[in-house]
Motif scaffolding. Structure first.
Motif, PDB file in Angstrom:
ATOM      1  N   ASN A 531      -5.026 -11.653  88.034  1.00 58.60           N
ATOM      2  CA  ASN A 531      -6.429 -12.048  87.911  1.00 58.60           C
ATOM      3  C   ASN A 531      -6.561 -13.332  87.120  1.00 58.60           C
ATOM      4  O   ASN A 531      -5.788 -13.561  86.190  1.00 58.60           O
ATOM      5  N   PRO A 532      -7.573 -14.161  87.461  1.00 61.57           N
ATOM      6  CA  PRO A 532      -7.793 -15.354  86.628  1.00 61.57           C
ATOM      7  C   PRO A 532      -7.986 -14.930  85.176  1.00 61.57           C
ATOM      8  O   PRO A 532      -8.593 -13.879  84.920  1.00 61.57           O
ATOM      9  N   ILE A 533      -7.510 -15.729  84.261  1.00 60.99           N
ATOM     10  CA  ILE A 533      -7.646 -15.367  82.843  1.00 60.99           C
ATOM     11  C   ILE A 533      -9.114 -15.148  82.487  1.00 60.99           C
ATOM     12  O   ILE A 533      -9.450 -14.298  81.653  1.00 60.99           O
ATOM     13  N   LEU A 534      -9.993 -15.886  83.160  1.00 60.32           N
ATOM     14  CA  LEU A 534     -11.424 -15.705  82.885  1.00 60.32           C
ATOM     15  C   LEU A 534     -11.844 -14.243  83.062  1.00 60.32           C
ATOM     16  O   LEU A 534     -12.635 -13.706  82.302  1.00 60.32           O
ATOM     17  N   ARG A 535     -11.275 -13.589  84.073  1.00 61.43           N
ATOM     18  CA  ARG A 535     -11.610 -12.171  84.301  1.00 61.43           C
ATOM     19  C   ARG A 535     -11.154 -11.315  83.124  1.00 61.43           C
ATOM     20  O   ARG A 535     -11.853 -10.392  82.710  1.00 61.43           O
ATOM     21  N   HIS A 536      -9.977 -11.593  82.617  1.00 68.01           N
ATOM     22  CA  HIS A 536      -9.484 -10.805  81.472  1.00 68.01           C
ATOM     23  C   HIS A 536     -10.416 -11.011  80.270  1.00 68.01           C
ATOM     24  O   HIS A 536     -10.710 -10.075  79.535  1.00 68.01           O
ATOM     25  N   ILE A 537     -10.859 -12.256  80.116  1.00 66.24           N
ATOM     26  CA  ILE A 537     -11.768 -12.554  78.991  1.00 66.24           C
ATOM     27  C   ILE A 537     -13.082 -11.793  79.178  1.00 66.24           C
ATOM     28  O   ILE A 537     -13.605 -11.176  78.248  1.00 66.24           O
ATOM     29  N   LEU A 538     -13.608 -11.820  80.403  1.00 65.81           N
ATOM     30  CA  LEU A 538     -14.878 -11.128  80.664  1.00 65.81           C
ATOM     31  C   LEU A 538     -14.712  -9.615  80.522  1.00 65.81           C
ATOM     32  O   LEU A 538     -15.589  -8.929  79.997  1.00 65.81           O
ATOM     33  N   ASP A 539     -13.574  -9.104  80.994  1.00 66.74           N
ATOM     34  CA  ASP A 539     -13.321  -7.658  80.839  1.00 66.74           C
ATOM     35  C   ASP A 539     -13.369  -7.267  79.368  1.00 66.74           C
ATOM     36  O   ASP A 539     -13.953  -6.262  78.990  1.00 66.74           O
ATOM     37  N   TRP A 540     -12.712  -8.094  78.564  1.00 67.89           N
ATOM     38  CA  TRP A 540     -12.685  -7.775  77.138  1.00 67.89           C
ATOM     39  C   TRP A 540     -14.101  -7.819  76.550  1.00 67.89           C
ATOM     40  O   TRP A 540     -14.526  -6.902  75.841  1.00 67.89           O
ATOM     41  N   ASN A 700      -6.704 -10.948  61.958  1.00 64.91           N
ATOM     42  CA  ASN A 700      -5.380 -11.484  62.289  1.00 64.91           C
ATOM     43  C   ASN A 700      -4.872 -11.055  63.660  1.00 64.91           C
ATOM     44  O   ASN A 700      -3.687 -11.226  63.963  1.00 64.91           O
ATOM     45  N   THR A 701      -5.754 -10.511  64.475  1.00 65.82           N
ATOM     46  CA  THR A 701      -5.348 -10.149  65.845  1.00 65.82           C
ATOM     47  C   THR A 701      -4.809 -11.397  66.540  1.00 65.82           C
ATOM     48  O   THR A 701      -5.402 -12.473  66.451  1.00 65.82           O
ATOM     49  N   LYS A 702      -3.721 -11.206  67.253  1.00 64.88           N
ATOM     50  CA  LYS A 702      -3.113 -12.356  67.928  1.00 64.88           C
ATOM     51  C   LYS A 702      -4.027 -12.848  69.059  1.00 64.88           C
ATOM     52  O   LYS A 702      -4.613 -12.050  69.770  1.00 64.88           O
ATOM     53  N   PHE A 703      -4.135 -14.153  69.195  1.00 62.22           N
ATOM     54  CA  PHE A 703      -4.846 -14.674  70.374  1.00 62.22           C
ATOM     55  C   PHE A 703      -3.821 -15.235  71.335  1.00 62.22           C
ATOM     56  O   PHE A 703      -2.755 -15.700  70.932  1.00 62.22           O
ATOM     57  N   TRP A 704      -4.137 -15.166  72.605  1.00 60.96           N
ATOM     58  CA  TRP A 704      -3.178 -15.553  73.639  1.00 60.96           C
ATOM     59  C   TRP A 704      -3.641 -16.844  74.269  1.00 60.96           C
ATOM     60  O   TRP A 704      -4.566 -16.871  75.060  1.00 60.96           O
ATOM     61  N   ASP A 705      -2.952 -17.910  73.885  1.00 68.40           N
ATOM     62  CA  ASP A 705      -3.308 -19.229  74.386  1.00 68.40           C
ATOM     63  C   ASP A 705      -2.382 -19.524  75.560  1.00 68.40           C
ATOM     64  O   ASP A 705      -1.155 -19.524  75.401  1.00 68.40           O
ATOM     65  N   MET A 706      -2.952 -19.770  76.742  1.00 67.67           N
ATOM     66  CA  MET A 706      -2.062 -19.991  77.878  1.00 67.67           C
ATOM     67  C   MET A 706      -2.029 -21.470  78.264  1.00 67.67           C
ATOM     68  O   MET A 706      -1.799 -21.810  79.409  1.00 67.67           O
ATOM     69  N   GLY A 707      -2.233 -22.343  77.270  1.00 68.01           N
ATOM     70  CA  GLY A 707      -2.267 -23.775  77.545  1.00 68.01           C
ATOM     71  C   GLY A 707      -0.898 -24.385  77.828  1.00 68.01           C
ATOM     72  O   GLY A 707      -0.796 -25.518  78.285  1.00 68.01           O
ATOM     73  N   THR A 708       0.182 -23.651  77.577  1.00 68.21           N
ATOM     74  CA  THR A 708       1.521 -24.173  77.848  1.00 68.21           C
ATOM     75  C   THR A 708       2.242 -23.192  78.768  1.00 68.21           C
ATOM     76  O   THR A 708       1.868 -22.013  78.827  1.00 68.21           O
ATOM     77  N   PRO A 709       3.288 -23.637  79.451  1.00 67.59           N
ATOM     78  CA  PRO A 709       4.007 -22.695  80.337  1.00 67.59           C
ATOM     79  C   PRO A 709       4.528 -21.481  79.564  1.00 67.59           C
ATOM     80  O   PRO A 709       4.475 -20.363  80.061  1.00 67.59           O
ATOM     81  N   GLU A 710       4.962 -21.698  78.312  1.00 64.91           N
ATOM     82  CA  GLU A 710       5.477 -20.559  77.521  1.00 64.91           C
ATOM     83  C   GLU A 710       4.339 -19.597  77.185  1.00 64.91           C
ATOM     84  O   GLU A 710       4.490 -18.370  77.227  1.00 64.91           O
ATOM     85  N   GLY A 711       3.177 -20.196  76.824  1.00 63.76           N
ATOM     86  CA  GLY A 711       2.002 -19.375  76.485  1.00 63.76           C
ATOM     87  C   GLY A 711       1.595 -18.511  77.671  1.00 63.76           C
ATOM     88  O   GLY A 711       1.295 -17.320  77.533  1.00 63.76           O
ATOM     89  N   LEU A 712       1.638 -19.141  78.832  1.00 69.61           N
ATOM     90  CA  LEU A 712       1.268 -18.435  80.060  1.00 69.61           C
ATOM     91  C   LEU A 712       2.210 -17.260  80.301  1.00 69.61           C
ATOM     92  O   LEU A 712       1.784 -16.138  80.602  1.00 69.61           O
ATOM     93  N   ALA A 713       3.492 -17.524  80.110  1.00 68.58           N
ATOM     94  CA  ALA A 713       4.493 -16.476  80.347  1.00 68.58           C
ATOM     95  C   ALA A 713       4.318 -15.322  79.361  1.00 68.58           C
ATOM     96  O   ALA A 713       4.405 -14.145  79.740  1.00 68.58           O
ATOM     97  N   SER A 714       4.040 -15.643  78.088  1.00 65.84           N
ATOM     98  CA  SER A 714       3.942 -14.527  77.143  1.00 65.84           C
ATOM     99  C   SER A 714       2.637 -13.754  77.327  1.00 65.84           C
ATOM    100  O   SER A 714       2.587 -12.547  77.104  1.00 65.84           O
ATOM    101  N   LEU A 715       1.592 -14.434  77.786  1.00 67.83           N
ATOM    102  CA  LEU A 715       0.352 -13.701  78.087  1.00 67.83           C
ATOM    103  C   LEU A 715       0.592 -12.742  79.261  1.00 67.83           C
ATOM    104  O   LEU A 715       0.168 -11.591  79.242  1.00 67.83           O
ATOM    105  N   GLU A 716       1.315 -13.250  80.249  1.00 66.21           N
ATOM    106  CA  GLU A 716       1.643 -12.416  81.421  1.00 66.21           C
ATOM    107  C   GLU A 716       2.388 -11.160  80.967  1.00 66.21           C
ATOM    108  O   GLU A 716       2.067 -10.038  81.361  1.00 66.21           O
ATOM    109  N   GLU A 717       3.341 -11.374  80.098  1.00 66.56           N
ATOM    110  CA  GLU A 717       4.144 -10.253  79.595  1.00 66.56           C
ATOM    111  C   GLU A 717       3.254  -9.267  78.824  1.00 66.56           C
ATOM    112  O   GLU A 717       3.323  -8.055  79.010  1.00 66.56           O
ATOM    113  N   PHE A 718       2.395  -9.821  77.994  1.00 64.16           N
ATOM    114  CA  PHE A 718       1.484  -8.985  77.187  1.00 64.16           C
ATOM    115  C   PHE A 718       0.586  -8.132  78.096  1.00 64.16           C
ATOM    116  O   PHE A 718       0.448  -6.917  77.911  1.00 64.16           O
TER     117      PHE A 718
END
Ligand code: GAL
Length: 724
Positions: A531-540, A700-718
């Motif tokens: 899903n587009p990240i926007l959907r995850h944001i809206l779901d939350w 201190n909840t972690k935020f998931w920034d997907m602005g870099t390829p690594e960020g994108l990959a770790s968000l996917e994993e999360f």
């Protein structure tokens, strides 16, 4: 506690009439019939304020014996602060208003319209509120109250005016109603039977014949096929005990019969119909994701004189017939209809509800005399106030109603609660008290999910015609003009205090570090975990109670076209050229509410919104930003509560002690003060300017920034591993 109530013998200082028990008037608003009078005898009974004992969860047969205690409360010194400051209810609480088709639509031909000339008031429903022609306006009225849910009923006689003939216009009308509601961020709850049925079916014997049930189930299937992709909440039958007793014992509802034999038969068939409907709909597509339940009116009965065993016996009898046999039927699958001697097993009845709808209006004081035709006021306690329906306002009874149904172990929803009050001088207090009781029940651990006020607007009150006004909006039945009452303002204010502000998503940013993927596509539309990240944001945000979102789509706004999101009302705003975060906000200022929550469209920041918003309100801050102290770098300095400096570019990070993590609450006035035309950055302009003023909310909840390829990959994993 007022001592007056704790003294024995103080209760009956007045002369009372003896109530003859069967009742007249809508049992939703039960009105006793009385014959004769007797001087008052001093009554001793018990008033207490301590918490009720925990009921035994295995005690499905007795349904909360604790409800036998008639608790009263001195409301004079009640503290309603938490209703007003938004701390009384959880953020996901369902705030609603309720109506029923025949009472508002107008122009219906059904068992009720046929009966009306013979009814107690003899008033005809006629045009009612003309809701059929004013749907859009009325949905606007619901929206103006700020509620998140609306309960309505579907008029079977419109949808299937002749057996097997489906009226496409009527089907379309209900479908449009649902769309209208959803477009305004209001969740529909549909009732499939609210006292009315088509004449052709009525002439076949209605619920008097078991073989007729199949027709109603067919209608239910039809509606479920049409709407279940959009309607999550379904009520099968509204108040079966009221339908049976008013129609077949008291003769005040159609068919106007007085027969215990028929009451038993109809009660049995109502329960069969409910069970079949539930099982059938659950087995259909969408069945599992929909919540389907029975709506039960809980009418409490209390012995008029608590020392009198005869009053107790009568109380037990009526309570058994009106309340407990139905609840027991749901829990055990065996149903003993009112006045029946034996219980029978009903296929599929056991557990046939995903929630229990509770309609609550009052309690009745009982004595063991049988009804006559003379009607005078029901008995009340000396300190109780009569509603226009003549029965008392008794808010503590709502808690007793919850306790009565709690052993079903189902989520509880107050599907109706309200008061007949022509001049609206009682309703604001009625609302406060019943909401206060509901909030306390939740605090005590009861699973009460929602509250639907009866009713959105004044309407046709069955046997009472237009004489009893239950609305939050006044309706002039000549001009059909609707006017918000003070009680409507009160309800709206409480709802507003508990509602999340508008969500604003900065969704237009392109990714400079993500290479070719986002040269022309906003980052917020990049798919992560399907899903587009926007959907995850809206779901939350939806899970946090946000119902309205403004999505700032930047200059590639066309890519968001047609996007909708379940449970949310989305508004989009686009620009012709890149304007930066500040310019985008400034340009959309007309669409901003007075206070809003700002999030970034390329960050998932799953924090609890409520403490953030509460802090913002209590500190009266121009802006409250969430700051994490666990991020690998820092971009601001704070002293725990206040922002001291913000600089995301500085090399000298020695003084910095936090990182702006994304979610902030902003007063629109703050934007208006710091905003300007053109291209500019919100954070780099407003944050430094707000140093010394902006509040800091540490999370201190972690935020998931997907602005870099690594960020994108770790968000996917999360997202792969976590269900948000
Ligand atoms: C309920 C009924 C509603 C409304 C209300 C007020 O029993 O479901 O339709 O009439 O009572 O009396």
């Amino acid at each position: 506690m007022n001592n007056r109530f704790t003294q024995r013998g103080e209760a009956s200082r007045q002369e009372h009439h003896i109530v003859r028990i069967w009742c007249s008037g809508n049992i939703g608003g039960f009105q006793p019939l009385v014959a004769g009078s007797t001087p008052a005898i001093r009554t001793s009974y018990h008033v207490h304020s301590e918490r009720m004992p925990e009921p035994n969860p295995h005690d499905t047969a007795s349904f909360g014996k604790v409800v036998w205690t008639e608790e009263h409360r001195d409301w004079e010194n009640a503290d309603f602060t938490s209703l007003k400051d938004g701390t009384a209810f959880p953020k996901e609480f369902m705030w609603g208003v309720a109506t029923a088709s025949h009472q508002i639509e107008g122009g219906n031909t059904n068992n009720w319209s046929a009966f009306e000339p013979r009814s107690k008031s003899q008033q005809l429903s006629g045009e009612a509120c003309d809701h059929w022609n004013r749907r859009t306006q009325d949905v606007g009225l619901i929206k103006d109250l700020g509620v998140s849910h609306y309960r309505f009923s579907i008029e079977w006689s419109r949808v299937e005016p002749q057996q097997g003939e489906w009226n496409q216009d009527a089907l379309q009308w209900y479908s449009d109603l649902v769309d209208d509601l959803l477009a305004r961020g209001i969740q529909p709850m549909a009732t499939l039977h609210h006292f009315t049925q088509p004449l052709w079916w009525d002439e076949m014997g209605g619920f008097e014949r078991e073989e007729n049930i199949t027709h109603w189930v067919q209608f239910s299937i039809k509606m479920f096929e049409l709407l279940s992709d959009r309607v999550e909440w379904w009520c099968t039958i509204n108040e079966p005990a009221v339908y049976a007793s008013m129609g077949y014992v008291l003769g005040e509802f159609p068919p106007g019969v007085r027969s215990f034999k028929k009451t038993r038969l109809v009660s049995m068939n109502l329960m069969r119909a409910h069970a079949r409907c539930y099982r059938t709909l659950k087995a259909m597509e969408n069945g599992n994701r929909c919540q389907i339940g029975l709506v039960k009116n809980i009418n409490l009965f209390d012995p008029y004189r608590r020392w009198n065993p005869l009053h107790w016996m009568q109380t037990k009898l009526l309570d058994g017939m009106f309340n407990r046999c139905w609840l027991k039927g749901l829990a055990t699958g065996r149903f003993k209809p009112p006045s029946g001697l034996f219980s029978k097993r009903i296929d599929g009845l056991k557990g046939s509800s995903d929630f229990i709808g509770v309609n609550y209006y009052t309690h009745l004081l009982t004595t063991p005399f049988m009804p006559t035709k003379v009607e005078i006021d029901p008995l009340i306690r000396p300190w109780e106030q009569r509603t226009d329906f003549r029965y008392p306002m008794y808010a503590v009874g709502l808690r007793r109603a919850f306790d009565m149904v709690r052993n079903l172990n189902l989520p509880i929803i107050v599907t109706e609660n309200g008061v007949a009050d022509d001049d609206d001088d009682m309703r604001p207090e009625h609302i406060r008290r019943h909401l206060q009781i509901t909030a306390e029940a939740i605090a005590d651990g009861l699973d009460v999910r929602g509250f639907y006020h009866w009713s959105l607007m004044d309407n046709f009150e069955w046997a009472e015609g237009y004489d009893q006004r239950f609305g939050l909006y006044h309706v002039d039945f000549t001009t059909k003009e609707r006017t918000l009452k003070d009680s409507g303002k009160e309800y709206a204010a409480i709802v507003k205090a508990h509602s999340m502000p508008q969500l604003v998503v900065m969704a237009g940013g392109l990714g400079t570090r993500l290479g070719s993927i986002t040269e022309k596509h906003p980052k917020s539309l990049i798919e992560v975990n399907g899903n587009p990240i926007l959907r995850h944001i809206l779901d939350w945000a939806r899970s946090q109670g946000c119902m309205h979102a403004l999505v700032l789509t930047g200059h590639h706004g066309e890519q968001f076209e047609g996007m909708t999101h379940p449970g949310m009302c989305l508004t989009f705003h686009r620009e012709d050229e890149p304007l930066g975060t500040g310019g985008a906000l400034w340009n959309a200022r007309e669409l901003l509410e007075e206070r809003f929550i700002l999030v970034w469209g390329d960050d998932l920041h799953p924090i609890d919104f409520q403490p953030l918003v509460m802090q913002h309100i209590s500190e009266n801050a121009p802006l409250t930003m969430t700051v994490t102290e666990s991020h690998s770098s820092s971009n601001l300095e704070h002293d725990g509560n206040v922002l001291l400096a913000y600089d995301k570019r500085t090399k000298d990070t020695s003084k910095l002690n936090g990182y702006e993590a994304g979610t902030s609450v902003i007063e629109k006035s703050t934007l208006l003060k710091h905003g300007k035309d053109g291209k500019w950055s919100w954070e780099e302009t407003a944050y430094p300017a707000l140093a010394g003023q902006a509040a800091v909310h540490i999370d201190n909840t972690k935020f998931w920034d997907m602005g870099t390829p690594e960020g994108l990959a770790s968000l996917e994993e999360f997202l792969n591993e976590t269900t948000l």
